[in-house]
Design a protein around this motif. Structure first.
Motif, PDB file in Angstrom:
ATOM      1  N   SER A 205       5.752  10.675   7.984  1.00 59.44           N
ATOM      2  CA  SER A 205       6.986  11.145   8.618  1.00 59.44           C
ATOM      3  C   SER A 205       6.822  11.539  10.076  1.00 59.44           C
ATOM      4  N   ASP A 206       5.618  11.971  10.479  1.00 60.08           N
ATOM      5  CA  ASP A 206       5.404  12.423  11.858  1.00 60.08           C
ATOM      6  C   ASP A 206       4.552  11.461  12.676  1.00 60.08           C
ATOM      7  N   ILE A 207       4.419  10.212  12.205  1.00 60.12           N
ATOM      8  CA  ILE A 207       3.470   9.277  12.804  1.00 60.12           C
ATOM      9  C   ILE A 207       4.170   8.307  13.752  1.00 60.12           C
ATOM     10  N   THR A 208       3.529   8.043  14.891  1.00 62.03           N
ATOM     11  CA  THR A 208       4.026   7.022  15.817  1.00 62.03           C
ATOM     12  C   THR A 208       3.556   5.640  15.396  1.00 62.03           C
ATOM     13  N   ALA A 209       2.260   5.510  15.108  1.00 65.99           N
ATOM     14  CA  ALA A 209       1.687   4.222  14.719  1.00 65.99           C
ATOM     15  C   ALA A 209       0.786   4.422  13.509  1.00 65.99           C
ATOM     16  N   PHE A 210       1.007   3.620  12.478  1.00 69.21           N
ATOM     17  CA  PHE A 210       0.196   3.668  11.266  1.00 69.21           C
ATOM     18  C   PHE A 210      -0.658   2.408  11.229  1.00 69.21           C
ATOM     19  N   ILE A 211      -1.980   2.595  11.154  1.00 71.93           N
ATOM     20  CA  ILE A 211      -2.931   1.495  11.219  1.00 71.93           C
ATOM     21  C   ILE A 211      -3.631   1.365   9.869  1.00 71.93           C
ATOM     22  N   THR A 212      -3.589   0.170   9.287  1.00 68.88           N
ATOM     23  CA  THR A 212      -4.194  -0.035   7.977  1.00 68.88           C
ATOM     24  C   THR A 212      -4.746  -1.451   7.900  1.00 68.88           C
ATOM     25  N   SER A 213      -5.259  -1.818   6.737  1.00 67.01           N
ATOM     26  CA  SER A 213      -5.791  -3.164   6.533  1.00 67.01           C
ATOM     27  C   SER A 213      -4.951  -3.884   5.486  1.00 67.01           C
ATOM     28  N   GLU A 214      -5.085  -5.198   5.460  1.00 69.64           N
ATOM     29  CA  GLU A 214      -4.345  -5.977   4.473  1.00 69.64           C
ATOM     30  C   GLU A 214      -4.755  -5.577   3.060  1.00 69.64           C
ATOM     31  N   GLU A 215      -6.037  -5.359   2.840  1.00 68.81           N
ATOM     32  CA  GLU A 215      -6.506  -4.970   1.505  1.00 68.81           C
ATOM     33  C   GLU A 215      -5.878  -3.647   1.071  1.00 68.81           C
ATOM     34  N   GLU A 216      -5.822  -2.696   1.989  1.00 66.32           N
ATOM     35  CA  GLU A 216      -5.306  -1.375   1.629  1.00 66.32           C
ATOM     36  C   GLU A 216      -3.804  -1.385   1.408  1.00 66.32           C
ATOM     37  N   ILE A 217      -3.063  -2.088   2.238  1.00 68.39           N
ATOM     38  CA  ILE A 217      -1.610  -2.095   2.067  1.00 68.39           C
ATOM     39  C   ILE A 217      -1.224  -2.858   0.799  1.00 68.39           C
ATOM     40  N   ARG A 218      -1.977  -3.897   0.473  1.00 65.62           N
ATOM     41  CA  ARG A 218      -1.699  -4.621  -0.774  1.00 65.62           C
ATOM     42  C   ARG A 218      -2.051  -3.756  -1.982  1.00 65.62           C
ATOM     43  N   SER A 219      -3.089  -2.966  -1.863  1.00 63.28           N
ATOM     44  CA  SER A 219      -3.432  -2.046  -2.942  1.00 63.28           C
ATOM     45  C   SER A 219      -2.319  -1.021  -3.155  1.00 63.28           C
ATOM     46  N   LEU A 220      -1.786  -0.492  -2.075  1.00 63.15           N
ATOM     47  CA  LEU A 220      -0.718   0.497  -2.181  1.00 63.15           C
ATOM     48  C   LEU A 220       0.532  -0.085  -2.824  1.00 63.15           C
ATOM     49  N   PHE A 221       0.882  -1.306  -2.454  1.00 62.25           N
ATOM     50  CA  PHE A 221       2.126  -1.922  -2.922  1.00 62.25           C
ATOM     51  C   PHE A 221       1.933  -2.714  -4.212  1.00 62.25           C
ATOM     52  N   GLN A 222       0.831  -2.568  -4.847  1.00 68.51           N
ATOM     53  CA  GLN A 222       0.519  -3.354  -6.039  1.00 68.51           C
ATOM     54  C   GLN A 222       1.688  -3.358  -7.031  1.00 68.51           C
ATOM     55  N   GLY A 223       2.218  -4.574  -7.279  1.00 63.70           N
ATOM     56  CA  GLY A 223       3.334  -4.703  -8.217  1.00 63.70           C
ATOM     57  C   GLY A 223       4.698  -4.417  -7.625  1.00 63.70           C
ATOM     58  N   ARG A 224       4.766  -4.010  -6.366  1.00 70.64           N
ATOM     59  CA  ARG A 224       6.059  -3.691  -5.748  1.00 70.64           C
ATOM     60  C   ARG A 224       6.508  -4.757  -4.749  1.00 70.64           C
ATOM     61  N   GLN A 225       5.549  -5.311  -4.008  1.00 67.88           N
ATOM     62  CA  GLN A 225       5.875  -6.246  -2.942  1.00 67.88           C
ATOM     63  C   GLN A 225       4.624  -7.075  -2.650  1.00 67.88           C
ATOM     64  N   THR A 226       4.817  -8.318  -2.224  1.00 70.61           N
ATOM     65  CA  THR A 226       3.675  -9.168  -1.908  1.00 70.61           C
ATOM     66  C   THR A 226       3.703  -9.669  -0.466  1.00 70.61           C
ATOM     67  N   ASP A 227       4.868  -9.665   0.178  1.00 76.47           N
ATOM     68  CA  ASP A 227       4.972 -10.153   1.543  1.00 76.47           C
ATOM     69  C   ASP A 227       4.485  -9.081   2.522  1.00 76.47           C
ATOM     70  N   LEU A 228       3.526  -9.453   3.361  1.00 78.73           N
ATOM     71  CA  LEU A 228       2.898  -8.496   4.263  1.00 78.73           C
ATOM     72  C   LEU A 228       3.901  -7.858   5.212  1.00 78.73           C
ATOM     73  N   TRP A 229       4.795  -8.661   5.770  1.00 78.13           N
ATOM     74  CA  TRP A 229       5.779  -8.135   6.715  1.00 78.13           C
ATOM     75  C   TRP A 229       6.787  -7.219   6.037  1.00 78.13           C
ATOM     76  N   GLU A 230       7.161  -7.562   4.825  1.00 78.34           N
ATOM     77  CA  GLU A 230       8.101  -6.704   4.088  1.00 78.34           C
ATOM     78  C   GLU A 230       7.468  -5.360   3.756  1.00 78.34           C
ATOM     79  N   MET A 231       6.177  -5.374   3.441  1.00 80.66           N
ATOM     80  CA  MET A 231       5.480  -4.121   3.181  1.00 80.66           C
ATOM     81  C   MET A 231       5.442  -3.255   4.438  1.00 80.66           C
ATOM     82  N   ALA A 232       5.148  -3.874   5.571  1.00 76.64           N
ATOM     83  CA  ALA A 232       5.121  -3.132   6.831  1.00 76.64           C
ATOM     84  C   ALA A 232       6.498  -2.564   7.158  1.00 76.64           C
ATOM     85  N   ALA A 233       7.532  -3.348   6.935  1.00 74.08           N
ATOM     86  CA  ALA A 233       8.896  -2.881   7.219  1.00 74.08           C
ATOM     87  C   ALA A 233       9.259  -1.698   6.334  1.00 74.08           C
TER      88      ALA A 233
END
Length: 343
Positions: A205-233
């Motif tokens: 909520s208080d972040i300007t830029a959030f930096i992560t990796s493809e592996e980590e964001i896919r782990s977080l969204f497991q079963g919710r979303q598969t498109d990388l850009w949609e996850m970022a959005a």
């Protein structure tokens, strides 16, 4: 240099972890019991663009503080390095076997496989890093409100390296109480999992830029979303203006929620000797670039170049010995390869 000597001119802060590193690089000699940790590499990524600031971390009484002398000579303030009583095993083992694979366990086997003697200073080492981050119990390296010098709250920007969930929950709100207006945060893999899904909005909520990796964001969204850009959005809806994802195949993917644009900034093709600290150097370079230009694409470029210099050799300070003007030359070349991805 203490914060008192800065005369209130401290502009930037970097918070993270310091380690005693034992690294088996892709090539070249092993790095045995040397300065390491994400804070050190993020600071170098920052310094490559002629910026300095205050450093925040926790170390134990037996940590070799003399290792930090060069940071001080480079203009960094060390009054945020807190020495705590009690034992804290800050040893970190890394064995890089190819460009995408690194191991943190079984050091005896990795030294044996390479025909190297096992270092006495690594005896008894076990990778005790938990696979998840506690919601209630801080780790020895967790940063707390009292760890941040009051003078650091007068800065205007901060980067927070991977630490743990509790540190990432507390620190942004602490810094927002001062004059800091720009906060970049690099995700910690221990909370990038579906079990922490409900906690993510509060973290961002208080972040300007959030930096992560493809592996980590896919782990977080497991079963919710598969498109990388949609996850970022989706993550951008929680507050960050920019989401940056390191992709093994694309390079750095930048989602700009302010201007509703998507960009791909490739890796600079350098000879990789030691990948240690590349992601942290990128984050430091990104913050330096963003504060110079307030342009997230240019900032991502500067982060990519910082990472490219770090991986060409071993050791925290290796990149600082690069040929004068090399960073700017690489920046101009890489700028031509940036592409916008239509929404």
């Amino acid at each position: 240099m203490s914060s008192d000597s800065l005369g209130g001119l401290l502009q930037y802060v970097i918070a993270g972890c310091l380690n005693r590193d034992f690294v088996l690089p892709l090539s070249g000699p092993p790095q045995i019991d040397v300065l390491g940790g994400n804070l050190a590499y993020a600071a170098i990524g920052f310094r490559l663009w002629n910026e300095t600031g205050g450093l925040v971390a926790r170390v134990s009484e037996d940590y070799p503080l003399s290792w930090l002398d060069r940071f001080q000579s480079l203009g960094f303030d060390l009054s945020g390095i807190k020495v705590v009583q009690g034992s804290m095993d800050t040893r970190r083992f890394l064995a890089h076997t190819d460009l995408k694979t690194s191991y943190t366990q079984n050091p005896v086997q990795h030294f044996a496989d390479r025909g190297l003697p096992y270092p006495h200073s690594l005896l008894g080492y076990q990778d005790k890093t938990p696979t998840y981050s506690s919601r209630t119990t801080p780790s020895p390296q967790s940063l707390q409100i009292s760890d941040v010098p009051e003078a650091y709250l007068e800065a205007s920007a901060v980067h927070i390296c991977p630490i743990d969930y509790l540190s990432h929950l507390v620190l942004p709100s602490v810094f927002r109480q001062g004059r800091i207006t720009t906060i970049s945060l690099a995700s910690d893999p221990r909370y990038m999992s579906p079990s922490f899904w409900e906690e993510i909005p509060g973290l961002l909520s208080d972040i300007t830029a959030f930096i992560t990796s493809e592996e980590e964001i896919r782990s977080l969204f497991q079963g919710r979303q598969t498109d990388l850009w949609e996850m970022a959005a989706e993550l951008s809806h929680y507050g960050p203006e920019y989401i940056l994802v390191r992709s093994n195949s694309w390079g750095f993917c930048l989602y700009d929620s302010v201007n509703h644009k998507r960009w791909v900034v490739p890796y600079y093709q350098s000879k990789i000797v030691d990948p240690t600290g590349a992601a942290d150097a990128f984050a430091g370079g990104f913050l330096a670039g963003y504060r110079k230009h307030y342009d997230p694409v240019e900032a991502t470029l500067m982060g990519s170049i910082a990472a490219s210099l770090v991986v060409e050799g071993s050791g925290v300070f290796y990149a600082l010995d690069a040929m004068p003007g090399l960073s700017e030359m690489r920046l101009r070349a890489l700028r031509e390869l940036v592409r916008e991805v239509p929404i």
